[in-house]
Design an enzyme around this catalytic site. Structure first.
Site, PDB file in Angstrom:
ATOM      1  N   TYR A  63       0.857  -1.186   0.000  1.00  0.00           N
ATOM      2  CA  TYR A  63       0.000   0.000   0.000  1.00  0.00           C
ATOM      3  C   TYR A  63       0.891   1.233   0.000  1.00  0.00           C
ATOM      4  O   TYR A  63       1.555   1.538   0.968  1.00  0.00           O
ATOM      5  CB  TYR A  63      -0.923   0.024   1.214  1.00  0.00           C
ATOM      6  CG  TYR A  63      -1.895  -1.131   1.302  1.00  0.00           C
ATOM      7  CD1 TYR A  63      -2.234  -1.877   0.180  1.00  0.00           C
ATOM      8  CD2 TYR A  63      -2.488  -1.467   2.519  1.00  0.00           C
ATOM      9  CE1 TYR A  63      -3.125  -2.932   0.270  1.00  0.00           C
ATOM     10  CE2 TYR A  63      -3.389  -2.519   2.620  1.00  0.00           C
ATOM     11  CZ  TYR A  63      -3.696  -3.254   1.495  1.00  0.00           C
ATOM     12  OH  TYR A  63      -4.576  -4.306   1.587  1.00  0.00           O
ATOM     13  N   SER A 209     -13.093  -5.212   1.663  1.00  0.00           N
ATOM     14  CA  SER A 209     -14.071  -4.585   0.758  1.00  0.00           C
ATOM     15  C   SER A 209     -15.496  -5.044   1.059  1.00  0.00           C
ATOM     16  O   SER A 209     -16.244  -5.403   0.137  1.00  0.00           O
ATOM     17  CB  SER A 209     -13.718  -4.870  -0.707  1.00  0.00           C
ATOM     18  OG  SER A 209     -12.477  -4.311  -1.041  1.00  0.00           O
ATOM     19  N   LEU A 211     -17.947  -3.348   1.713  1.00  0.00           N
ATOM     20  CA  LEU A 211     -18.899  -2.390   1.145  1.00  0.00           C
ATOM     21  C   LEU A 211     -18.763  -2.305  -0.374  1.00  0.00           C
ATOM     22  O   LEU A 211     -19.183  -1.330  -0.983  1.00  0.00           O
ATOM     23  CB  LEU A 211     -18.692  -1.002   1.767  1.00  0.00           C
ATOM     24  CG  LEU A 211     -18.944  -0.928   3.276  1.00  0.00           C
ATOM     25  CD1 LEU A 211     -18.650   0.461   3.807  1.00  0.00           C
ATOM     26  CD2 LEU A 211     -20.380  -1.321   3.595  1.00  0.00           C
ATOM     27  N   ARG A 213     -16.113  -1.904  -2.258  1.00  0.00           N
ATOM     28  CA  ARG A 213     -15.216  -0.792  -2.609  1.00  0.00           C
ATOM     29  C   ARG A 213     -15.970   0.531  -2.666  1.00  0.00           C
ATOM     30  O   ARG A 213     -15.739   1.367  -3.537  1.00  0.00           O
ATOM     31  CB  ARG A 213     -14.482  -1.063  -3.920  1.00  0.00           C
ATOM     32  CG  ARG A 213     -13.661  -2.343  -3.868  1.00  0.00           C
ATOM     33  CD  ARG A 213     -12.652  -2.440  -4.982  1.00  0.00           C
ATOM     34  NE  ARG A 213     -11.921  -3.702  -4.923  1.00  0.00           N
ATOM     35  CZ  ARG A 213     -10.858  -3.928  -4.161  1.00  0.00           C
ATOM     36  NH1 ARG A 213     -10.419  -2.970  -3.374  1.00  0.00           N
ATOM     37  NH2 ARG A 213     -10.251  -5.105  -4.168  1.00  0.00           N
ATOM     38  N   PHE A 215     -19.239   0.892  -3.130  1.00  0.00           N
ATOM     39  CA  PHE A 215     -20.467   0.850  -3.927  1.00  0.00           C
ATOM     40  C   PHE A 215     -21.711   0.895  -3.049  1.00  0.00           C
ATOM     41  O   PHE A 215     -22.682   1.586  -3.359  1.00  0.00           O
ATOM     42  CB  PHE A 215     -20.469  -0.413  -4.796  1.00  0.00           C
ATOM     43  CG  PHE A 215     -21.680  -0.541  -5.678  1.00  0.00           C
ATOM     44  CD1 PHE A 215     -21.806   0.233  -6.819  1.00  0.00           C
ATOM     45  CD2 PHE A 215     -22.701  -1.439  -5.373  1.00  0.00           C
ATOM     46  CE1 PHE A 215     -22.926   0.115  -7.643  1.00  0.00           C
ATOM     47  CE2 PHE A 215     -23.814  -1.567  -6.183  1.00  0.00           C
ATOM     48  CZ  PHE A 215     -23.930  -0.785  -7.319  1.00  0.00           C
ATOM     49  N   ALA A 217     -21.922   2.199  -0.178  1.00  0.00           N
ATOM     50  CA  ALA A 217     -21.979   3.455   0.568  1.00  0.00           C
ATOM     51  C   ALA A 217     -22.553   4.576  -0.292  1.00  0.00           C
ATOM     52  O   ALA A 217     -23.319   5.409   0.194  1.00  0.00           O
ATOM     53  CB  ALA A 217     -20.587   3.834   1.060  1.00  0.00           C
ATOM     54  N   GLY A 219     -23.467   4.031  -3.982  1.00  0.00           N
ATOM     55  CA  GLY A 219     -24.222   3.623  -5.152  1.00  0.00           C
ATOM     56  C   GLY A 219     -23.498   3.978  -6.436  1.00  0.00           C
ATOM     57  O   GLY A 219     -22.325   4.356  -6.431  1.00  0.00           O
TER      58      GLY A 219
END
Length: 345
Positions: A63, A209, A211, A213, A215, A217, A219
């Site tokens: 990272y 992930s 959520l 990535r 999406f 949260a 849409g």
């Protein structure tokens, strides 16, 4: 309804590791999803998470690369280290600018030593192989990790994006404490073989992930606001031809969350939490308010009927597009050669 709540503690795996029931994925604090967050703000967010009871922190040497571990090292000074469960990963090398998956013993040891230095710690709580080197028998990689435990450099071993057969082989060398895998309402292929294997062997499951990535949260409108250097721009599921199909899933989850009195993100996270006490999701965020909202997902209670409704909504056919580009290794291509084939160089 999602209310403020205390973050409970869970046993991860069967070797003695205890973590917060929800962790913090730190990757996005130093890029990947756009620009890095200013260091002081990133450290403040990490400290807020710990103060709120989210003490299971997830990073990796790739990272940044490397900058995420350095950030964590700064955040853990002045006695903070003793308050957290620290997980990092090795296995993806960017030497000379080229990505290479590596799991040979010399690399494992060098990567661990470098992570310890960047994190400025004497021991890593949970050390994952980030991606599996399919040129090296998993038993060889595990053998070196076992030595690192014996030397006190790491406490527990984890695998990420590993197949069921690779997990089984690794576990015979030294018990695996956790397997990190993508598991969410729009990524459920791990339920077929990997999750049952982990449960059979007493291995904890860390859901990255959870959520989708971001999406669940934001849409489909999420795509409109992505920076040019946000790697999600290249992911198949976020391409317009797939997004038009995938937004139907978000709309159904959103409608259900409205009836439930929570956000779509909280509902998606609650679904992961309800998979069992051996599962720990590690949502990431760069905003304290989103972190607080994610914590409140722990208070969302789902009935068996609601779980069934969500799983009906989130059938494989409701999602269009692969998780990654074809060049990215996943558990589906993570089997390694037999041990008998290994000739150390």
């Amino acid at each position: 309804m999602a209310e403020s709540c205390r973050v409970r503690r869970i046993k991860l795996g069967s070797q003695g590791l205890e973590v917060s029931a929800q962790g913090l994925g730190c990757m996005g604090l130093t890029g990947h999803y756009g620009a890095s967050k200013p260091e002081t703000e990133a450290i403040a967010l990490i400290h807020h998470a710990i103060h709120s009871g989210v003490t299971f922190l997830d990073t990796s040497d790739m990272y940044g690369p490397e900058t995420n571990e350095i950030l964590l090292g700064k955040a853990l000074k002045d006695g903070v280290r003793e308050k957290v469960e620290l997980a990092t990963k090795f296995g993806i090398s960017y030497a000379e600018g080229n990505r290479e998956i590596k799991g040979d013993p010399a690399y494992v040891r060098a990567a661990c030593e470098a992570s310890l230095k960047r994190l400025d710690v004497t021991c890593i709580d949970l050390y994952y192989q980030h991606r599996i080197d399919t040129r090296v028998p998993i038993e060889i990689t595990m053998g070196e990790l076992k030595k690192l435990i014996e030397e006190g450099k790491i406490k527990y071993i984890g695998l990420s994006e590993a197949s069921a057969s690779t997990i089984r082989r690794a576990h015979t060398v030294h018990p695996i404490t956790a397997v990190q895998l993508e598991w969410s309402l729009w990524t459920r292929d791990v339920e077929e073989e990997i999750v049952p294997t982990c449960r059979e062997l007493g291995i904890g499951i860390v859901s990255y992930s959870p959520l989708g990535r971001g999406f669940f949260a934001s849409g489909p409108k999420l795509v409109e606001n992505l920076d040019n250097n946000d790697f999600r721009k290249a992911l198949p599921r976020f391409q317009q031809e797939n997004l038009d199909h995938n937004k139907i899933l978000y709309e159904k989850v959103s409608a259900m969350s409205e009836k439930k009195g929570c956000t779509p993100a909280q509902l998606a996270l609650a679904w992961v939490h309800h998979q069992g006490d051996d599962v720990c999701p590690i949502p990431g965020t760069t905003k304290i308010e989103n972190l607080n909202q994610n914590i409140r997902a722990l208070s969302v209670k789902l009935t068996p009927e609601e779980m069934s409704e969500l799983e009906t909504i989130a059938q494989p056919e409701s999602v269009k597009g692969e998780r990654y580009m074809a060049t990215v290794p996943t558990f589906k291509n993570s089997d390694t050669p037999p041990l008998s084939s290994w000739n150390a160089v």
